[in-house]
Design a protein around this motif. Sequence first.
Motif, PDB file in Angstrom:
ATOM      1  N   PRO A 184       0.793  -1.228   0.000  1.00  0.00           N
ATOM      2  CA  PRO A 184       0.000   0.000   0.000  1.00  0.00           C
ATOM      3  C   PRO A 184       0.829   1.285   0.000  1.00  0.00           C
ATOM      4  CG  PRO A 184      -0.393  -1.289   2.008  1.00  0.00           C
ATOM      5  CD  PRO A 184       0.561  -2.057   1.160  1.00  0.00           C
ATOM      6  N   THR A 185       2.069   1.198   0.448  1.00  0.00           N
ATOM      7  CA  THR A 185       2.900   2.396   0.567  1.00  0.00           C
ATOM      8  C   THR A 185       3.918   2.544  -0.552  1.00  0.00           C
ATOM      9  OG1 THR A 185       4.425   1.162   1.979  1.00  0.00           O
ATOM     10  CG2 THR A 185       2.685   2.414   3.090  1.00  0.00           C
ATOM     11  N   GLU A 186       3.883   1.632  -1.551  1.00  0.00           N
ATOM     12  CA  GLU A 186       4.904   1.665  -2.600  1.00  0.00           C
ATOM     13  C   GLU A 186       4.308   1.236  -3.940  1.00  0.00           C
ATOM     14  OE1 GLU A 186       9.247  -0.372  -3.550  1.00  0.00           O
ATOM     15  OE2 GLU A 186       8.341  -0.656  -1.587  1.00  0.00           O
ATOM     16  N   GLU A 187       4.097   2.184  -4.801  1.00  0.00           N
ATOM     17  CA  GLU A 187       3.499   1.932  -6.116  1.00  0.00           C
ATOM     18  C   GLU A 187       4.246   0.843  -6.881  1.00  0.00           C
ATOM     19  OE1 GLU A 187       0.911   3.082  -9.392  1.00  0.00           O
ATOM     20  OE2 GLU A 187       1.069   4.269  -7.569  1.00  0.00           O
ATOM     21  N   GLY A 188       3.528  -0.172  -7.335  1.00  0.00           N
ATOM     22  CA  GLY A 188       4.089  -1.232  -8.161  1.00  0.00           C
ATOM     23  C   GLY A 188       4.770  -2.356  -7.402  1.00  0.00           C
ATOM     24  N   ALA A 189       4.994  -2.199  -6.117  1.00  0.00           N
ATOM     25  CA  ALA A 189       5.674  -3.240  -5.337  1.00  0.00           C
ATOM     26  C   ALA A 189       4.662  -4.270  -4.834  1.00  0.00           C
ATOM     27  CB  ALA A 189       6.415  -2.623  -4.158  1.00  0.00           C
ATOM     28  N   ARG A 190       5.153  -5.484  -4.557  1.00  0.00           N
ATOM     29  CA  ARG A 190       4.298  -6.581  -4.126  1.00  0.00           C
ATOM     30  C   ARG A 190       4.795  -7.190  -2.816  1.00  0.00           C
ATOM     31  NH1 ARG A 190      -0.177  -6.233  -6.963  1.00  0.00           N
ATOM     32  NH2 ARG A 190      -0.655  -8.409  -6.586  1.00  0.00           N
ATOM     33  N   GLU A 191       3.847  -7.663  -2.029  1.00  0.00           N
ATOM     34  CA  GLU A 191       4.114  -8.473  -0.836  1.00  0.00           C
ATOM     35  C   GLU A 191       3.734  -9.904  -1.197  1.00  0.00           C
ATOM     36  OE1 GLU A 191       4.976  -7.823   2.529  1.00  0.00           O
ATOM     37  OE2 GLU A 191       5.260  -5.664   2.313  1.00  0.00           O
ATOM     38  N   ILE A 192       4.611 -10.847  -0.899  1.00  0.00           N
ATOM     39  CA  ILE A 192       4.410 -12.254  -1.227  1.00  0.00           C
ATOM     40  C   ILE A 192       4.003 -13.000   0.044  1.00  0.00           C
ATOM     41  CG2 ILE A 192       5.477 -14.325  -2.224  1.00  0.00           C
ATOM     42  CD1 ILE A 192       5.505 -11.789  -4.087  1.00  0.00           C
ATOM     43  N   GLU A 193       2.933 -13.785  -0.050  1.00  0.00           N
ATOM     44  CA  GLU A 193       2.491 -14.569   1.101  1.00  0.00           C
ATOM     45  C   GLU A 193       3.267 -15.878   1.168  1.00  0.00           C
ATOM     46  OE1 GLU A 193      -1.738 -15.834   3.006  1.00  0.00           O
ATOM     47  OE2 GLU A 193      -1.259 -16.789   1.079  1.00  0.00           O
ATOM     48  N   TYR A 194       3.756 -16.181   2.383  1.00  0.00           N
ATOM     49  CA  TYR A 194       4.386 -17.463   2.693  1.00  0.00           C
ATOM     50  C   TYR A 194       3.534 -18.141   3.755  1.00  0.00           C
ATOM     51  CZ  TYR A 194       8.792 -16.420   0.301  1.00  0.00           C
ATOM     52  OH  TYR A 194       9.754 -16.173  -0.637  1.00  0.00           O
ATOM     53  N   VAL A 195       3.408 -19.472   3.671  1.00  0.00           N
ATOM     54  CA  VAL A 195       2.605 -20.214   4.637  1.00  0.00           C
ATOM     55  C   VAL A 195       3.389 -21.376   5.214  1.00  0.00           C
ATOM     56  CG1 VAL A 195       0.417 -19.563   3.553  1.00  0.00           C
ATOM     57  CG2 VAL A 195       1.553 -21.682   2.859  1.00  0.00           C
ATOM     58  N   PHE A 196       3.022 -21.732   6.419  1.00  0.00           N
ATOM     59  CA  PHE A 196       3.606 -22.866   7.152  1.00  0.00           C
ATOM     60  C   PHE A 196       2.428 -23.688   7.649  1.00  0.00           C
ATOM     61  CE2 PHE A 196       5.501 -24.876  10.906  1.00  0.00           C
ATOM     62  CZ  PHE A 196       6.783 -25.225  10.450  1.00  0.00           C
ATOM     63  N   PRO A 197       2.121 -24.814   6.961  1.00  0.00           N
ATOM     64  CA  PRO A 197       0.941 -25.582   7.350  1.00  0.00           C
ATOM     65  C   PRO A 197       1.108 -26.323   8.672  1.00  0.00           C
ATOM     66  CG  PRO A 197       2.038 -26.570   5.441  1.00  0.00           C
ATOM     67  CD  PRO A 197       2.807 -25.347   5.817  1.00  0.00           C
ATOM     68  N   ARG A 198      -0.013 -26.545   9.316  1.00  0.00           N
ATOM     69  CA  ARG A 198      -0.024 -27.318  10.558  1.00  0.00           C
ATOM     70  C   ARG A 198       0.464 -28.733  10.252  1.00  0.00           C
ATOM     71  NH1 ARG A 198      -2.902 -26.136  14.934  1.00  0.00           N
ATOM     72  NH2 ARG A 198      -3.086 -27.706  16.528  1.00  0.00           N
ATOM     73  N   PRO A 199       1.369 -29.259  11.053  1.00  0.00           N
ATOM     74  CA  PRO A 199       1.831 -30.637  10.808  1.00  0.00           C
ATOM     75  C   PRO A 199       0.679 -31.626  10.940  1.00  0.00           C
ATOM     76  CG  PRO A 199       3.187 -29.540  12.471  1.00  0.00           C
ATOM     77  CD  PRO A 199       2.024 -28.644  12.193  1.00  0.00           C
TER      78      PRO A 199
END
Length: 185
Positions: free
Chosen positions: A169-184
């Motif tokens: 939201p604070t940087e035009e054109g930039a992306r945040e990538i989601e990382y996940v850690f599933p429950r064992p």
Amino acid sequence: MNQHVIRPVRADEWEKVKELRIAALRDPDAAVAFLETEEAAAGRPDAFWQARTEGASHGRMARQFIAEAPDGSWSGSVVVLVEEAGTTGIFDEDIEVHQGHLVGVFVRPEQRGSGLTEALFEAAVEWVWSLEEPALERVRLFVHEKNGRAAAFYRRFGFVTSGLDVPVPTEEGAREIEYVFPRPA
């Protein structure tokens, strides 16, 4: 050998929570690690920090873990927010599963590489898995596409990309990538 104690914050420790957050926002990597500026954090009233710390010290919806040195100083922190299925996340994305969301990850530069980040993440993930009714299905976090050092750590810890990315939201054109850690299983 690392002598830090990893523990949740206590409600009365708001001044240390504020100091550590401002230190994090002064870090040279803050622009790609946080969505808040040092000026904004420093300008918040004491009541904000008191409420934030109180909310992260107990209950089910948030928990802040800190790395406390033998002299009582804090060397790092991570916050877990609990997101319930059917709600909306911080980037206005739909939350489809009950999950923990790690935010505010910071370890002071002189402690990086010492194992503190791993210890903080282990405490946070252990807390997430301890929650019941409903149990949380995964832990997630977002990382700026230009924050390669953080992304490498998350992958080493066991996080994988989910395929979701959102605009910064604070940087035009930039992306945040989601990382996940599933429950064992």
